[in-house]
Design an enzyme around this catalytic site. Structure first.
Site, short mmCIF file in Angstrom:
data_model
loop_
_atom_site.label_atom_id
_atom_site.label_comp_id
_atom_site.label_asym_id
_atom_site.label_seq_id
_atom_site.Cartn_x
_atom_site.Cartn_y
_atom_site.Cartn_z
N GLY A 134 0.76 -1.20 -0.08
CA GLY A 134 0.11 -0.16 -0.19
C GLY A 134 0.68 1.20 0.10
N HIS A 152 2.63 4.88 -4.53
CA HIS A 152 3.05 6.11 -5.34
C HIS A 152 3.43 5.86 -6.77
CE1 HIS A 152 7.02 4.01 -5.15
NE2 HIS A 152 6.83 3.99 -3.90
N HIS A 179 4.66 2.51 -7.80
CA HIS A 179 3.72 1.45 -7.86
C HIS A 179 2.55 1.61 -8.83
CE1 HIS A 179 4.19 1.50 -3.35
NE2 HIS A 179 4.59 0.44 -3.42
N LYS A 199 13.87 -1.54 -8.22
CA LYS A 199 14.59 -0.84 -7.29
C LYS A 199 14.99 -1.74 -6.19
CE LYS A 199 14.29 2.99 -4.52
NZ LYS A 199 13.83 2.65 -3.35
N GLN A 234 15.53 -8.16 -3.44
CA GLN A 234 14.03 -8.69 -3.40
C GLN A 234 13.71 -9.43 -4.58
OE1 GLN A 234 10.42 -6.99 -1.23
NE2 GLN A 234 9.93 -6.34 -3.38
O1 PAF Z 1 8.08 -4.79 -2.00
C1 PAF Z 1 7.16 -4.64 -1.28
O2 PAF Z 1 6.42 -3.83 -1.34
C2 PAF Z 1 6.86 -5.86 -0.32
O3 PAF Z 1 8.28 -6.36 0.26
C3 PAF Z 1 6.06 -6.99 -1.07
C4 PAF Z 1 6.70 -7.57 -2.27
C5 PAF Z 1 4.74 -6.38 -1.23
C6 PAF Z 1 6.12 -8.31 -0.09
O4 PAF Z 1 5.28 -7.91 1.06
#
Ligand code: PAF
Length: 289
Positions: A29, A32, A35, A150, A154
């Site tokens: 959530g 910005h 997203h 970015k 991850q």
């Molecule tokens: O990048 C994020 O916003 C979070 O790490 C994700 C991938 C939604 C997992 O909670």
């Protein structure tokens, strides 16, 4: 636009989407522009776009303020509606972890990918991310899932999980969005309060562009450690005595898939940086071409 807060309700609707392609944009959530670009990419990819909004307790450390994480629900839903999202999955922590976050089966990515860089400063963080992302995949059953470049570590860890666990989802990386001066867009930029802090924040992208430029001008691969040290010193020099403190937490060149450090700068290598601008921690990275 549908709004689902339970797995059961989402699954009922998911059956109706059988035969259509589905793209998921997993988020926490506080949506910005970064997203929004991921959502637009998802919209262009698939028949159905689902955005998940869940502030995942599993990826917060004990020192990180989970309760203070912003949750502008109405604003986020309005953004999704405006971008033509078909459904938002907005579960509660209890819905995601009915037995409590301490009693959940976890995904443990390889230590070689989680121990360095951001993982070194956030123990358990990537385990929490991988666990929730696997759950979100299992619940929403996407054909595609869009993630920003970015958060490169991850992204690499999720790609590895998908590969290792044979998950039937295609991960779609989306390039980092930058403002007109090169600063990578991030929800943390709002904490850069003064013009000097905003100026100092440009050091990250300036170091990265410096690396790219050095490589473009070179005729052979460059020694990573030496070049990164030199550029860091040159870009930070004006800030040494300045009103804003800029402290690099890490600056490294890695293999973009394994996230292992490499000794030479050459096309295909990813350069990562994390730095504190006063109290604000920022990250950025670039893939050398
Ligand atoms: O990048 C994020 O916003 C979070 O790490 C994700 C991938 C939604 C997992 O909670």
């Amino acid at each position: 636009m549908f709004l689902f807060t339970t797995v059961a309700d989402y699954r009922t609707q998911r059956r109706d989407w059988q035969g259509k392609t589905l793209a998921l944009v997993p988020t926490m959530g506080a949506l910005h522009q970064g997203h929004q670009a991921l959502i637009r990419e998802a919209r262009a990819l698939a028949d159905v776009v689902v955005v998940s909004i869940f502030v995942n307790p599993l990826q917060f450390g004990p020192q990180e303020d989970l309760a203070a994480y912003p949750r502008p629900k109405d604003q986020d839903l309005a953004i999704c509606e405006q971008l033509g999202v078909d459904a938002v999955f907005y579960p509660s922590p209890l819905e995601m972890y009915p037995d409590g976050p301490d009693h959940v089966t976890r995904v443990v990515p390889p230590a070689s990918m989680t121990e360095g860089f951001c993982g070194a400063f956030r123990p358990g963080h990537f385990e929490g991310v991988a666990t929730v992302v696997l759950k979100l995949f299992s619940i929403t059953q996407p054909d595609f899932a869009v993630f920003g470049e970015k958060d490169a570590q991850q992204l690499a860890i999720i790609q590895k999980m998908v590969h290792d666990l044979n998950l039937p989802v295609r991960i779609v990386p989306h390039p980092t969005l930058r403002n007109e001066r090169g600063l990578a867009l991030s929800s943390r930029n709002q904490y850069l309060k003064t013009p000097q802090e905003q100026e100092a924040a440009l050091c990250l992208s300036q170091i990265l562009s410096g690396v790219q430029q050095a490589l473009t001008e070179a005729t052979a691969p460059l020694p990573a450690e030496k070049i990164l040290e030199r550029l860091q010193a040159a870009v930070l020099a004006p800030w040494q005595a300045g009103p804003v403190s800029v402290r690099v937490q890490y600056l490294a060149a890695v293999d973009p898939v394994t996230f292992q450090p490499v000794s030479q700068l050459q096309p295909g290598v990813r350069v990562l940086i994390a730095a504190y601008v006063n109290q604000v921690r920022l990250i950025d990275n670039c893939l050398l071409t």
